[in-house]
Design a protein around this motif. Sequence first.
Motif, short mmCIF file in Angstrom:
data_model
loop_
_atom_site.label_atom_id
_atom_site.label_comp_id
_atom_site.label_asym_id
_atom_site.label_seq_id
_atom_site.Cartn_x
_atom_site.Cartn_y
_atom_site.Cartn_z
N TYR A 5 0.84 -1.19 0.00
CA TYR A 5 0.00 0.00 0.00
C TYR A 5 0.87 1.25 0.00
O TYR A 5 1.98 1.25 0.54
CB TYR A 5 -0.92 0.00 1.21
CG TYR A 5 -1.84 -1.20 1.24
CD1 TYR A 5 -2.91 -1.29 0.37
CD2 TYR A 5 -1.63 -2.25 2.14
CE1 TYR A 5 -3.77 -2.39 0.39
CE2 TYR A 5 -2.47 -3.35 2.18
CZ TYR A 5 -3.53 -3.42 1.29
OH TYR A 5 -4.35 -4.51 1.31
N HIS A 6 0.33 2.33 -0.57
CA HIS A 6 1.10 3.54 -0.77
C HIS A 6 0.62 4.70 0.11
O HIS A 6 -0.45 4.63 0.70
CB HIS A 6 1.04 3.95 -2.25
CG HIS A 6 1.71 3.00 -3.17
ND1 HIS A 6 1.05 2.31 -4.17
CD2 HIS A 6 3.00 2.57 -3.23
CE1 HIS A 6 1.89 1.53 -4.82
NE2 HIS A 6 3.09 1.67 -4.25
N ASN A 7 1.42 5.74 0.12
CA ASN A 7 1.00 7.00 0.73
C ASN A 7 -0.02 7.69 -0.18
O ASN A 7 -0.09 7.41 -1.38
CB ASN A 7 2.20 7.93 0.92
CG ASN A 7 3.20 7.42 1.93
OD1 ASN A 7 2.84 6.70 2.86
ND2 ASN A 7 4.46 7.78 1.77
N TRP A 13 -1.90 8.10 -4.97
CA TRP A 13 -1.31 7.04 -4.16
C TRP A 13 0.09 6.78 -4.69
O TRP A 13 0.26 6.34 -5.84
CB TRP A 13 -2.17 5.78 -4.23
CG TRP A 13 -3.52 5.95 -3.60
CD1 TRP A 13 -4.69 6.25 -4.23
CD2 TRP A 13 -3.82 5.87 -2.19
NE1 TRP A 13 -5.71 6.35 -3.31
CE2 TRP A 13 -5.21 6.12 -2.06
CE3 TRP A 13 -3.07 5.60 -1.06
CZ2 TRP A 13 -5.87 6.11 -0.82
CZ3 TRP A 13 -3.71 5.60 0.18
CH2 TRP A 13 -5.09 5.86 0.29
N ILE A 14 1.10 7.10 -3.87
CA ILE A 14 2.48 7.06 -4.36
C ILE A 14 3.39 6.32 -3.37
O ILE A 14 3.12 6.26 -2.18
CB ILE A 14 3.04 8.49 -4.59
CG1 ILE A 14 3.00 9.31 -3.28
CG2 ILE A 14 2.27 9.20 -5.69
CD1 ILE A 14 3.66 10.67 -3.39
N ALA A 15 4.47 5.78 -3.90
CA ALA A 15 5.47 5.11 -3.07
C ALA A 15 6.36 6.15 -2.38
O ALA A 15 6.50 7.29 -2.85
CB ALA A 15 6.32 4.18 -3.92
N GLY A 199 -4.79 17.28 -2.31
CA GLY A 199 -3.95 18.01 -1.37
C GLY A 199 -4.61 18.36 -0.06
O GLY A 199 -3.92 18.74 0.89
N VAL A 200 -5.93 18.23 0.03
CA VAL A 200 -6.62 18.63 1.25
C VAL A 200 -6.30 17.67 2.40
O VAL A 200 -6.15 18.08 3.55
CB VAL A 200 -8.14 18.72 1.00
CG1 VAL A 200 -8.90 18.92 2.31
CG2 VAL A 200 -8.44 19.86 0.04
N LEU A 201 -6.20 16.38 2.09
CA LEU A 201 -5.81 15.38 3.09
C LEU A 201 -4.66 14.57 2.52
O LEU A 201 -4.74 14.08 1.39
CB LEU A 201 -6.98 14.46 3.43
CG LEU A 201 -6.65 13.25 4.31
CD1 LEU A 201 -6.26 13.70 5.71
CD2 LEU A 201 -7.82 12.28 4.38
N ASN A 202 -3.60 14.42 3.32
CA ASN A 202 -2.43 13.67 2.88
C ASN A 202 -2.05 12.67 3.96
O ASN A 202 -1.91 13.02 5.14
CB ASN A 202 -1.26 14.63 2.61
CG ASN A 202 -1.64 15.69 1.60
OD1 ASN A 202 -1.53 15.50 0.41
ND2 ASN A 202 -2.12 16.83 2.09
N TYR A 203 -1.91 11.40 3.55
CA TYR A 203 -1.70 10.26 4.46
C TYR A 203 -0.31 9.69 4.21
O TYR A 203 0.02 9.30 3.08
CB TYR A 203 -2.79 9.24 4.17
CG TYR A 203 -2.58 7.81 4.58
CD1 TYR A 203 -3.08 7.33 5.79
CD2 TYR A 203 -1.96 6.90 3.72
CE1 TYR A 203 -2.93 5.99 6.15
CE2 TYR A 203 -1.82 5.56 4.08
CZ TYR A 203 -2.30 5.11 5.28
OH TYR A 203 -2.17 3.79 5.62
N VAL A 204 0.53 9.70 5.24
CA VAL A 204 1.91 9.24 5.10
C VAL A 204 2.22 8.28 6.25
O VAL A 204 2.09 8.63 7.43
CB VAL A 204 2.91 10.42 5.12
CG1 VAL A 204 4.33 9.92 4.93
CG2 VAL A 204 2.56 11.44 4.04
#
Length: 480
Positions: A5-7, A13-15, A199-204
């Motif tokens: 799963y990615h960020n 959805w990115i690595a 860009g409003v919500l970013n999950y890392v």
Amino acid sequence: MTETYHNYVDGEWIAAETGETFETHNPADPSDVVGEFQQSGAEDAERAVEAADAASEEWAATPGPERGAILRETSQNLAERKEELTETLVREEGKARPEAAGEVQRAIDIFAYYATKASDLGGEVKSSSSQDTTLYTVNEPIGVAGLITPWNYPIAIPAWKIAPALATGTTIVFKPASIAPSVARQLVECLDDAGLPDGVLNYVTGPGSSVGETFTTHEAVDAVSFTGSSAVGNMVGDQAQETGKRIQLEMGGKNPVLVMPSADVDEAVDIAASGAFGVTGQACTATSRAIVHEDVYEEFVAGVVDAAESIDIGAGLDGADMGPQVAESERDSTLEYVGIGVDEGATLETGSDEASEGDGYFVEPAVFSDVDPDMRIAQEEIFGPVLAVIPVSSYEEAVDVANGVEYGLSASIVTQDLSEAHDFVDDSESGVVKVNEKTTGLELHVPFGGMKNSSSETYREQGDAGLDFYTLSKTVYLNY
């Protein structure tokens, strides 16, 4: 094959730039790999902050009802995926299925609640002391909020931070706990499917030492909300305040239930056992101490021991009453505290300081009697299914013992004496005070937060108070 799963950054959805990943496992069966997630670094966290900062102005200008519509659709998306979310939560965090289903429903309800609140946001009109002047206030979003959440309520706590932030027009960078990030990722999917702008919500995902620290120190982050241990929370608060950020910290607890002579002892046993052993004791509001009047002490101890020994322990997916602890380290810490209690001279009425045979991070519910208030098991947060039962001879002594710890999150009294109940509301040094109820369990439309080392004592979460943290008030004098 394990899925990777990615960020989620700037709507994609990115690595991670690090190229590294980590696995999460089922605590009931550690050989079961739930998923592989990004072991992100500071560069990944910075990219998320930049995305949130870039989206901030447009999201703040989005009308409240439009933001509310996205939250409402998110609630509907969560409801449609409730069974899937519940199974993910059980498999990765270990809760019993009914507990997991209740937590998912809490997230559904929170988004529905703040969807409505988004349409009502505004200021107040006041009477001016001057003629031909309108005097009013305007509430504006704070900007970018960094959210750091724990593993023990991996969808409910993110929900009660994310929903009010979005309702106010605040953008978000969000780091879930690495032990249980799966259901938080599914929550983000539901927001994305609801049409949340890029860009409003970013999950890392990744460690606090890189991702978390970036969120708490980056100059573009305006506020930091953290839930977790007191040790980490105080460090996060210090880092955030060094750069002038607004902070909201909700941390540990050593929550008491007082059992008075007038109490229905059977009711008191049910209240204490549910609060102590529910969710495997892995709640900041869990009942850790039963402070019991000597007149009903022996009856209470016998009852709560029976309650502990009647609990069916096993995998949540198999229908057990109580699941495992979330990780080997958490199980070992609980067992260590059971050993400490024995060494301190308390009586271990039931439970064990030995790991269960076979797979899974299971522990037996433990009940100690003859506990002195100064013992470590009566002072330190254990975060496992361990109940210390402390005898007292008066209401006044019970209150002194209840308040005689560094924490002040949740507290309860079981009594049929109305004066005693009202006195306890005034006397308790806790942010949540209950009468004839367990210390766990919270309504979503009223404020939640602690005192002393349980909280930063700045801003409360949930209800209308949950919106305050994410807004700034501007006062307007309009002379016409």
